[in-house]
Design a protein around this motif. Structure first.
Motif: not given
Length: 76
Positions: A6-7, A35-38, A45-46
């Protein structure tokens, strides 16, 4: 859920800016960027705050342009 990564996204947007119509796309962009960080390729899932997008995405033109379809996560 086994295998889930999870992020959690919490950009810390000031309350008065969160609801400002002039700032909404910048605020939305912050959520997308976080959300699209490294490590994005490992995320399954975000999770965004419930007030992350104070408008209906179906009526917002151009929001998908900088982020073409991606295999992860499965849905926005």
């Amino acid at each position: 859920m086994p295998g889930a990564t999870l992020r959690l996204v919490q950009p810390g947007i000031e309350q008065e800016l969160k609801w400002d119509p002039q700032a909404r796309m910048d605020n939305f962009q912050k959520h997308l960027d976080m959300s699209r960080a490294p490590g994005w390729d490992q995320v399954t899932a975000v999770i965004w705050p419930e007030t992350a997008v104070p408008f209906w995405l179906g009526n917002t033109r151009g929001w998908k342009k900088p982020y073409p379809a991606s295999p992860r996560p499965a849905a926005w």
